[in-house]
Design an enzyme around this catalytic site. Structure first.
Site, PDB file in Angstrom:
ATOM      1  N   ARG A  79     -37.350  51.823   5.953  1.00  0.00           N
ATOM      2  CA  ARG A  79     -36.443  52.561   6.571  1.00  0.00           C
ATOM      3  C   ARG A  79     -35.881  51.310   7.759  1.00  0.00           C
ATOM      4  O   ARG A  79     -36.496  51.063   8.390  1.00  0.00           O
ATOM      5  CB  ARG A  79     -37.483  53.765   7.372  1.00  0.00           C
ATOM      6  CG  ARG A  79     -37.002  54.108   7.771  1.00  0.00           C
ATOM      7  CD  ARG A  79     -37.894  55.230   8.915  1.00  0.00           C
ATOM      8  NE  ARG A  79     -37.356  56.268   9.665  1.00  0.00           N
ATOM      9  CZ  ARG A  79     -36.595  56.234  10.633  1.00  0.00           C
ATOM     10  NH1 ARG A  79     -37.979  55.020  11.394  1.00  0.00           N
ATOM     11  NH2 ARG A  79     -36.602  56.399  11.957  1.00  0.00           N
ATOM     12  N   HIS A  99     -29.543  56.709  14.527  1.00  0.00           N
ATOM     13  CA  HIS A  99     -30.231  55.318  14.954  1.00  0.00           C
ATOM     14  C   HIS A  99     -29.769  55.015  16.230  1.00  0.00           C
ATOM     15  O   HIS A  99     -30.106  53.827  17.205  1.00  0.00           O
ATOM     16  CB  HIS A  99     -31.270  55.179  14.552  1.00  0.00           C
ATOM     17  CG  HIS A  99     -32.919  54.079  15.062  1.00  0.00           C
ATOM     18  ND1 HIS A  99     -33.703  54.688  14.207  1.00  0.00           N
ATOM     19  CD2 HIS A  99     -33.303  54.504  16.358  1.00  0.00           C
ATOM     20  CE1 HIS A  99     -35.016  54.144  15.505  1.00  0.00           C
ATOM     21  NE2 HIS A  99     -34.342  54.186  16.324  1.00  0.00           N
ATOM     22  N   GLU A 130     -35.129  60.556  15.955  1.00  0.00           N
ATOM     23  CA  GLU A 130     -35.577  60.709  16.810  1.00  0.00           C
ATOM     24  C   GLU A 130     -34.158  61.809  18.380  1.00  0.00           C
ATOM     25  O   GLU A 130     -33.773  61.064  19.480  1.00  0.00           O
ATOM     26  CB  GLU A 130     -35.738  59.702  17.850  1.00  0.00           C
ATOM     27  CG  GLU A 130     -37.161  58.949  17.465  1.00  0.00           C
ATOM     28  CD  GLU A 130     -38.096  57.845  18.129  1.00  0.00           C
ATOM     29  OE1 GLU A 130     -37.714  57.745  19.304  1.00  0.00           O
ATOM     30  OE2 GLU A 130     -38.820  57.697  17.897  1.00  0.00           O
ATOM     31  N   ASN A 173     -43.123  60.757  14.576  1.00  0.00           N
ATOM     32  CA  ASN A 173     -42.963  59.133  15.360  1.00  0.00           C
ATOM     33  C   ASN A 173     -43.534  59.702  15.995  1.00  0.00           C
ATOM     34  O   ASN A 173     -43.512  60.374  16.934  1.00  0.00           O
ATOM     35  CB  ASN A 173     -41.667  58.471  15.771  1.00  0.00           C
ATOM     36  CG  ASN A 173     -40.254  58.271  14.560  1.00  0.00           C
ATOM     37  OD1 ASN A 173     -40.719  58.191  13.415  1.00  0.00           O
ATOM     38  ND2 ASN A 173     -39.242  57.760  14.826  1.00  0.00           N
ATOM     39  N   TYR A 201     -46.384  58.069  18.417  1.00  0.00           N
ATOM     40  CA  TYR A 201     -46.827  56.610  19.956  1.00  0.00           C
ATOM     41  C   TYR A 201     -47.806  57.025  20.329  1.00  0.00           C
ATOM     42  O   TYR A 201     -48.540  55.750  20.348  1.00  0.00           O
ATOM     43  CB  TYR A 201     -45.693  56.005  20.302  1.00  0.00           C
ATOM     44  CG  TYR A 201     -43.998  54.888  19.645  1.00  0.00           C
ATOM     45  CD1 TYR A 201     -44.686  54.480  19.333  1.00  0.00           C
ATOM     46  CD2 TYR A 201     -43.844  55.687  18.938  1.00  0.00           C
ATOM     47  CE1 TYR A 201     -44.188  53.391  17.977  1.00  0.00           C
ATOM     48  CE2 TYR A 201     -42.873  55.298  17.885  1.00  0.00           C
ATOM     49  CZ  TYR A 201     -43.370  54.424  17.866  1.00  0.00           C
ATOM     50  OH  TYR A 201     -41.920  53.245  16.767  1.00  0.00           O
ATOM     51  N   GLU A 257     -42.454  56.240  11.768  1.00  0.00           N
ATOM     52  CA  GLU A 257     -42.568  55.136  12.622  1.00  0.00           C
ATOM     53  C   GLU A 257     -44.394  55.215  13.284  1.00  0.00           C
ATOM     54  O   GLU A 257     -44.803  56.626  13.971  1.00  0.00           O
ATOM     55  CB  GLU A 257     -41.717  55.010  13.961  1.00  0.00           C
ATOM     56  CG  GLU A 257     -39.757  54.724  13.636  1.00  0.00           C
ATOM     57  CD  GLU A 257     -39.411  54.718  15.007  1.00  0.00           C
ATOM     58  OE1 GLU A 257     -40.252  54.593  16.180  1.00  0.00           O
ATOM     59  OE2 GLU A 257     -37.835  54.685  14.655  1.00  0.00           O
TER      60      GLU A 257
HETATM   61  O1  IFM Z   1     -38.267  51.217  19.032  1.00  0.00           O
HETATM   62  C1  IFM Z   1     -38.250  51.970  18.948  1.00  0.00           C
HETATM   63  C2  IFM Z   1     -37.409  52.997  17.587  1.00  0.00           C
HETATM   64  O2  IFM Z   1     -35.820  52.467  17.784  1.00  0.00           O
HETATM   65  C3  IFM Z   1     -37.358  54.074  17.918  1.00  0.00           C
HETATM   66  N1  IFM Z   1     -38.483  54.937  17.961  1.00  0.00           N
HETATM   67  C4  IFM Z   1     -39.588  54.055  18.961  1.00  0.00           C
HETATM   68  C5  IFM Z   1     -39.393  52.601  18.887  1.00  0.00           C
HETATM   69  C6  IFM Z   1     -40.585  52.151  19.894  1.00  0.00           C
HETATM   70  O3  IFM Z   1     -39.871  52.665  21.380  1.00  0.00           O
END
Ligand code: IFM
Length: 473
Positions: free
Chosen positions: A98, A142, A187, A316, A318, A380
């Site tokens: 990706r 992006h 995002e 995504n 985290y 992600e």
């Molecule tokens: O590095 C970033 C990415 O560009 C977008 N999502 C989160 C990642 C970590 O912060």
């Protein structure tokens, strides 16, 4: 070219056992495995082959905007090392890669004139990936908005959505004969709220109404671009959009904190999920906003454009945060009005982000429950640590915390699948260490270590672990 051995480790040296045998049987047979990057974070070559400036080129020059004054001018020099990097990607055994296209490489002014050398780079990248048996997964946006468009008003201007659709169609004309997987935006929360309300990402503006307009026009741009891509499709197409989503929680069960959680969820998750997947903005969100003199500039027909069916929703993930009520800021026309973060105990990454794999299970299950019918791919997931700048003398980058993070999140994903979530793939963020936006190069997210002085790539233990996991399919 890098001819040094990529690592000295052997599989037996790796910290955790591979979860391969316990994981694969629990995921769909054709589950897609990949790694991800984005253009500005890795390409470098910022002024080459006719590339125009993006908002990030400009933002990086604002004193104090980016840690250590770092820029993406050189980054991982991927623009010049692309074949070597594709060999590295293929060596991991992934199904898909990706990556994103830099709009200012294709249209230096964001509209009109097309730069053939920019298109040619991605044309070579796609061919190189296919030659190595790796499927290209393209993200069209992006975050590198051409600066010329920002000068004309940026995403708060409705016209930017139309310019984005034109650009998307151009890229599809050039690559659509070979590429199945298309993501419009990555995002949009970051592009709109971090960029236009909080001012901590490019273009660094601070106006909540501009941020809401940006969010709406990003969604509109998604819908317009998706329609153009569908019309032009010449073969199988898997089309979607990627959101950064979180499983936020309330700091306590008090009505005030629960209301803070509802507001935080509205402005983080539902502000994008609802228009895309239900064709409307959440009413509670619109009410909250209007009570603070804020509005979303929706016109007739926009929500129909935005909510055309998706083949996939990119997720995504985290971490998540705990929210409490903040009566002091309740009426402010700002992003966080009425809410504040509450620190939670536990492990954190170098970004200061708490490690919460269980939130991924809950998030994926919630998406399946509240927004049924759209397949999900985790586009992600990963973690930053202060890995060493240079590879230790023995050639090993022992990133056992990253291995544990990936292992725990994949287990969380498998649990969601067992609970009924329709998850079709997973991309680790990131292939290699890269430019982490306002954090510059301090935090390293890569499975592959990059020595920025030499541009040498070295597989960290996490890359070896991921490769072993994939080889056990
Ligand atoms: O590095 C970033 C990415 O560009 C977008 N999502 C989160 C990642 C970590 O912060």
């Amino acid at each position: 070219m890098n001819t040094a051995p990529l690592t000295s480790a052997t599989p037996d040296d790796l910290p955790r056992p591979s979860p391969g045998r316990t994981l694969h049987g629990r995921l769909p047979e054709d589950f897609l495995w990949g790694v991800a990057t984005s253009s500005y974070q890795i390409e470098g070559a910022a002024a080459e082959d006719g590339r125009g400036a993006s908002v990030w080129d400009t933002f990086c020059r604002v004193p104090g905007a980016v840690a250590d004054g770092d820029t993406g001018d050189v980054a991982c020099d991927h623009y010049h090392r692309m074949p070597e990097d594709v060999a590295l990607i293929a060596g991991l055994g992934v199904d898909a890669y990706r990556f994103s296209i830099a709009w200012p490489r294709i249209q230096p002014d964001g509209r009109g004139r097309v730069e053939p050398r920019g298109l040619a780079f991605y044309d070579r990248l796609v061919d190189e990936l296919l030659a190595h048996g790796v499927a290209p997964w393209i993200t069209l946006y992006h975050w590198d908005l051409p600066q010329t468009l920002e000068d004309l008003g940026g995403w708060p201007e409705r016209d930017t959505a139309h310019r984005f659709a034109d650009y998307a169609a151009l890229v599809h004309d050039a690559l659509g004969d070979r590429v199945q997987y298309w993501t419009t935006l990555n995002e949009p929360w970051c592009s709109s709220f971090l960029g236009y309300a909080e001012g901590v990402h490019a273009p660094g503006r601070r106006d909540m109404n501009d941020a809401l307009a940006a969010a709406h026009h990003l969604l509109l741009g998604h819908g317009l671009a998706a329609a153009r891509l569908r019309e032009a499709a010449r073969g199988p197409m898997t089309l979607g959009v990627t959101l950064n989503l979180a499983d936020h929680v309330a700091a306590s069960a008090s009505p005030a904190d629960l209301a803070a959680l509802r507001r935080a969820d509205g402005l983080y998750n539902r502000v994008f999920l609802d228009p895309l997947l239900r064709g409307s903005y959440p009413q509670d969100l619109l009410d909250d906003l209007s009570g603070r003199g804020l509005r979303v500039p929706v016109r007739d027909g926009d929500l129909e454009t935005i909510s055309r069916p998706l083949d996939v929703l990119g997720v995504n993930y985290y971490n998540h945060h705990a929210f409490a009520a903040d009566p002091v800021t309740a009426d402010e026309p700002t992003y966080h009005a009425g809410t504040r973060f509450v620190e939670v105990d536990g492990e954190r990454t170098a970004m200061g982000w708490p490690v919460q794999p269980e939130g991924l299970t809950r998030l994926l299950l919630r998406l399946g429950r509240e927004y049924p019918g759209t397949p999900l791919v985790v586009t992600e997931n990963g973690s930053a640590y202060h890995d060493p700048r240079t590879v230790p003398a023995d050639g090993r980058v022992r990133d056992e915390r990253r291995v544990a993070y990936l292992d725990d999140h994949l287990e969380a994903l498998a649990r969601a699948v067992e609970g009924g979530a329709d998850v079709r793939g997973y991309f680790a963020w990131s292939l290699m260490d890269n430019f982490e936006w306002a954090e510059g190069y301090r935090s390293r997210f890569g499975l592959v270590h990059v020595d920025y002085a030499t541009q040498r790539r070295t597989l960290k233990d996490s890359a070896l672990w991921y490769r072993r996991l994939l080889s056990e399919r």
